[in-house]
Design a protein around this motif. Structure first.
Motif, PDB file in Angstrom:
ATOM      1  N   LEU A  49       0.877  -1.368   0.080  1.00 28.90           N
ATOM      2  CA  LEU A  49      -0.078  -0.018  -0.075  1.00 28.90           C
ATOM      3  C   LEU A  49       0.824   1.176  -0.062  1.00 28.90           C
ATOM      4  CD1 LEU A  49      -2.902  -0.846   2.443  1.00 28.90           C
ATOM      5  CD2 LEU A  49      -3.005  -0.329   0.114  1.00 28.90           C
ATOM      6  N   GLU A  50       2.079   1.227   0.916  1.00 24.46           N
ATOM      7  CA  GLU A  50       2.909   2.424   0.704  1.00 24.46           C
ATOM      8  C   GLU A  50       3.367   2.633  -0.542  1.00 24.46           C
ATOM      9  OE1 GLU A  50       6.260   4.041   3.875  1.00 24.46           O
ATOM     10  OE2 GLU A  50       6.228   1.723   3.440  1.00 24.46           O
ATOM     11  N   ASN A  78      10.779   3.631  -0.243  1.00 24.80           N
ATOM     12  CA  ASN A  78      10.524   4.566   0.779  1.00 24.80           C
ATOM     13  C   ASN A  78      11.223   4.794   1.812  1.00 24.80           C
ATOM     14  OD1 ASN A  78       7.734   5.436  -0.358  1.00 24.80           O
ATOM     15  ND2 ASN A  78       7.731   3.181  -0.755  1.00 24.80           N
ATOM     16  N   HIS A  79      12.297   3.638   2.329  1.00 19.63           N
ATOM     17  CA  HIS A  79      12.979   4.069   3.760  1.00 19.63           C
ATOM     18  C   HIS A  79      14.330   3.320   3.127  1.00 19.63           C
ATOM     19  CE1 HIS A  79       9.457   4.687   5.958  1.00 19.63           C
ATOM     20  NE2 HIS A  79       8.768   3.674   5.270  1.00 19.63           N
ATOM     21  N   ALA A  80      15.254   3.639   3.839  1.00 17.79           N
ATOM     22  CA  ALA A  80      16.647   3.206   3.670  1.00 17.79           C
ATOM     23  C   ALA A  80      16.655   1.662   3.709  1.00 17.79           C
ATOM     24  CB  ALA A  80      17.865   3.714   4.530  1.00 17.79           C
ATOM     25  N   LYS A  81      15.966   1.185   4.556  1.00 16.39           N
ATOM     26  CA  LYS A  81      16.026  -0.634   4.849  1.00 16.39           C
ATOM     27  C   LYS A  81      15.256  -1.061   3.452  1.00 16.39           C
ATOM     28  CE  LYS A  81      11.503  -0.425   7.052  1.00 16.39           C
ATOM     29  NZ  LYS A  81      10.700  -1.274   6.076  1.00 16.39           N
ATOM     30  N   LEU A 107      19.146   3.401  -2.484  1.00 20.68           N
ATOM     31  CA  LEU A 107      18.972   4.908  -2.258  1.00 20.68           C
ATOM     32  C   LEU A 107      19.972   5.485  -2.264  1.00 20.68           C
ATOM     33  CD1 LEU A 107      16.918   6.583  -0.564  1.00 20.68           C
ATOM     34  CD2 LEU A 107      17.880   5.767   1.487  1.00 20.68           C
ATOM     35  N   ALA A 108      21.294   5.132  -1.738  1.00 26.12           N
ATOM     36  CA  ALA A 108      22.500   5.917  -1.807  1.00 26.12           C
ATOM     37  C   ALA A 108      22.672   6.350  -3.373  1.00 26.12           C
ATOM     38  CB  ALA A 108      23.800   5.239  -1.354  1.00 26.12           C
ATOM     39  N   MET A 109      22.681   5.337  -4.136  1.00 23.59           N
ATOM     40  CA  MET A 109      22.830   5.716  -5.545  1.00 23.59           C
ATOM     41  C   MET A 109      21.811   6.705  -6.070  1.00 23.59           C
ATOM     42  SD  MET A 109      22.838   3.133  -8.816  1.00 23.59           S
ATOM     43  CE  MET A 109      23.894   1.896  -8.053  1.00 23.59           C
ATOM     44  N   SER A 110      20.364   6.620  -5.839  1.00 26.00           N
ATOM     45  CA  SER A 110      19.449   7.297  -6.324  1.00 26.00           C
ATOM     46  C   SER A 110      19.639   9.003  -5.778  1.00 26.00           C
ATOM     47  CB  SER A 110      17.890   6.927  -5.918  1.00 26.00           C
ATOM     48  OG  SER A 110      17.884   6.848  -4.317  1.00 26.00           O
ATOM     49  N   LYS A 111      20.135   8.940  -4.489  1.00 26.90           N
ATOM     50  CA  LYS A 111      20.326  10.279  -4.047  1.00 26.90           C
ATOM     51  C   LYS A 111      21.411  10.830  -4.716  1.00 26.90           C
ATOM     52  CE  LYS A 111      17.029  10.263  -1.161  1.00 26.90           C
ATOM     53  NZ  LYS A 111      15.700  11.045  -1.314  1.00 26.90           N
ATOM     54  N   ARG A 112      22.529  10.389  -5.073  1.00 24.12           N
ATOM     55  CA  ARG A 112      23.416  10.957  -5.856  1.00 24.12           C
ATOM     56  C   ARG A 112      23.119  11.248  -7.386  1.00 24.12           C
ATOM     57  NH1 ARG A 112      26.628   6.872  -3.597  1.00 24.12           N
ATOM     58  NH2 ARG A 112      26.532   5.797  -5.359  1.00 24.12           N
ATOM     59  N   ARG A 151      14.072   4.216 -12.824  1.00 22.30           N
ATOM     60  CA  ARG A 151      14.225   2.608 -12.841  1.00 22.30           C
ATOM     61  C   ARG A 151      14.536   2.262 -11.391  1.00 22.30           C
ATOM     62  NH1 ARG A 151      15.939   3.304 -18.395  1.00 22.30           N
ATOM     63  NH2 ARG A 151      17.968   3.709 -17.497  1.00 22.30           N
ATOM     64  N   ILE A 152      15.516   3.160 -10.631  1.00 17.25           N
ATOM     65  CA  ILE A 152      15.819   2.746  -9.256  1.00 17.25           C
ATOM     66  C   ILE A 152      14.639   2.856  -8.360  1.00 17.25           C
ATOM     67  CG2 ILE A 152      17.225   3.073  -7.230  1.00 17.25           C
ATOM     68  CD1 ILE A 152      19.475   3.949  -9.340  1.00 17.25           C
ATOM     69  N   MET A 153      14.109   4.191  -8.420  1.00 21.40           N
ATOM     70  CA  MET A 153      13.178   4.808  -7.439  1.00 21.40           C
ATOM     71  C   MET A 153      11.469   4.194  -7.628  1.00 21.40           C
ATOM     72  SD  MET A 153      14.825   5.968  -5.048  1.00 21.40           S
ATOM     73  CE  MET A 153      13.469   7.002  -4.095  1.00 21.40           C
ATOM     74  N   ASP A 154      11.140   4.467  -8.912  1.00 24.49           N
ATOM     75  CA  ASP A 154       9.752   4.072  -9.249  1.00 24.49           C
ATOM     76  C   ASP A 154       9.342   2.936  -9.132  1.00 24.49           C
ATOM     77  OD1 ASP A 154       9.526   6.915  -9.302  1.00 24.49           O
ATOM     78  OD2 ASP A 154       9.595   7.079 -11.488  1.00 24.49           O
ATOM     79  N   VAL A 155       8.190   2.751  -8.567  1.00 26.91           N
ATOM     80  CA  VAL A 155       7.314   1.064  -8.592  1.00 26.91           C
ATOM     81  C   VAL A 155       6.820   0.918  -9.947  1.00 26.91           C
ATOM     82  CG1 VAL A 155       5.383   2.072  -7.684  1.00 26.91           C
ATOM     83  CG2 VAL A 155       6.061  -0.214  -7.115  1.00 26.91           C
TER      84      VAL A 155
END
Length: 370
Positions: free
Chosen positions: A27-28, A37-40, A46-51, A328-332
């Protein structure tokens, strides 16, 4: 059958809790549209996407910077277009004044218009600006310095290597009109050897030194002292002073745009006087040089503008590709996630039903006690 410990209910409850957690995560992801949505969820991703996101935001600002650079060049070029038109008019007036049919009174009238045009050229050079920064007064030209207070570096072409130059011997004297001219020969020392053969030209108290591979350096000697020898003078070509445009998201991704001063002295028309036929003839030659000078500056700025426009196109493509990689990394994948959500929802419903059934099992013992 046992009543103290309902193992079936415990198993059903654990399965229900697991499925409920999976349903909540699904649902999230569906509500946020993000796979992480979270580092876990994916620490490395997450690290790659933030860069990547930092790069995308930086590319957007760099695109704006490059567009501002194009605007600056367009403003400078527009001003020099008007200066070119006025130089053409001065050339027409000089040709007219050089004609033998003109009287001294006619030439005086022509000189009045020439003086007004020169004043307007100076005004445009002093007032053309972008965001409060003057563009045509030499503020964004390459800088150079000498160790003699009376001699100043007026201009260095972009092809002047960054290093120290030495003039072994140099002396000046004044002509009949009070302008400086070279007294004897100039002897060049260290630094100049690599650009020989060298040529010198003195006009309007500007000593122009030209050499091979586009080398050009101008020294302003208007404050020199007549008869003094400037032996062993050091010239430091710094290679700095140009406008640095940050056209990339990372440090060092810059384009340096140098805009030479478009002044009467630099164009060589500061002292033109068409009150006489000889002066008018000299003015024709000087104005021709001024037109070539302005055209060369405009041509160089045009090349910078082409580079900036190419940079803008490149930044657009890079931003698109970087955004696609970030997505591709972040979107569901909504279709895939919706399938998983339906599965988790059915499992949760089944778990709830089975937990209810398991909780009913101990009550069956009552039938044995009847």
């Amino acid at each position: 059958m046992r009543i103290n410990y309902n193992v079936s209910a415990m198993l059903s409850n654990n399965a229900l809790s697991t499925n409920d957690d999976l349903l909540s995560k699904s649902l999230e992801r569906l509500s946020s549209g993000l796979k992480i949505n979270h580092a876990k969820d994916n620490p490395a991703g997450l690290a790659m996407s933030k860069r990547m996101n930092a790069q995308i935001e930086g590319l957007s600002v760099a695109n704006q910077n490059a567009s501002d650079g194009v605007s600056i060049i367009e403003i400078a070029d527009g001003a020099m277009t008007e200066i070119s038109e006025m130089l053409q008019r001065i050339n027409e007036l000089s040709v007219k004044a050089a004609n033998g049919t003109m009287t001294d009174d006619d030439r005086a009238t022509i000189q009045d218009e020439v003086a007004q045009l020169k004043e307007e050229i100076t005004r445009i050079s002093d007032t053309t600006e972008f965001n409060g920064q003057k563009l045509l007064n030499g503020e964004f030209d390459l800088k150079g310095y000498t160790d003699k207070q009376e001699i100043k570096v007026n201009y260095c072409s972009p092809d002047v290597p960054v290093k120290e130059y030495t003039i072994q011997s140099m002396k000046f004297k004044k002509d009949a009109e009070g302008n400086f001219e070279v007294d004897g020969d100039i002897k060049f020392g260290d630094g100049f050897k690599e650009v020989e053969p060298l040529k010198t030209d003195m006009k309007d108290n500007l000593l122009t030194i030209t050499g091979t591979n586009g080398f050009e350096m101008r020294l302003d000697v208007s404050e020199a002292k007549e008869g003094d020898s400037y032996d062993g003078m050091k010239i430091d070509a710094t290679g700095i002073g140009a406008m640095r445009l940050q056209i990339g998201a990372n440090e060092g991704q810059v384009l340096e745009v140098n805009i030479p001063a478009v002044t009467l002295q630099n164009m060589g028309i500061e002292d033109i006087d068409v009150n006489t036929q000889e002066g008018a003839k000299d003015a024709i030659s000087r104005v021709d040089g001024a037109i070539k000078y302005v055209s060369s500056v405009r041509g160089r700025l045009g090349a910078f503008q082409n580079r900036l426009e190419s940079s803008i196109n490149s930044l657009d493509v890079t931003s698109e590709n970087m955004t696609a990689a970030y997505s591709r990394i972040m979107d569901v994948d909504m279709a895939e996630e919706m399938t998983s959500y339906t599965t988790y929802q059915i499992l949760a419903q089944a778990g709830t039903s089975m937990l209810a059934q398991a909780n009913e099992r101990p009550s069956q013992v009552l039938q044995l006690l009847q």
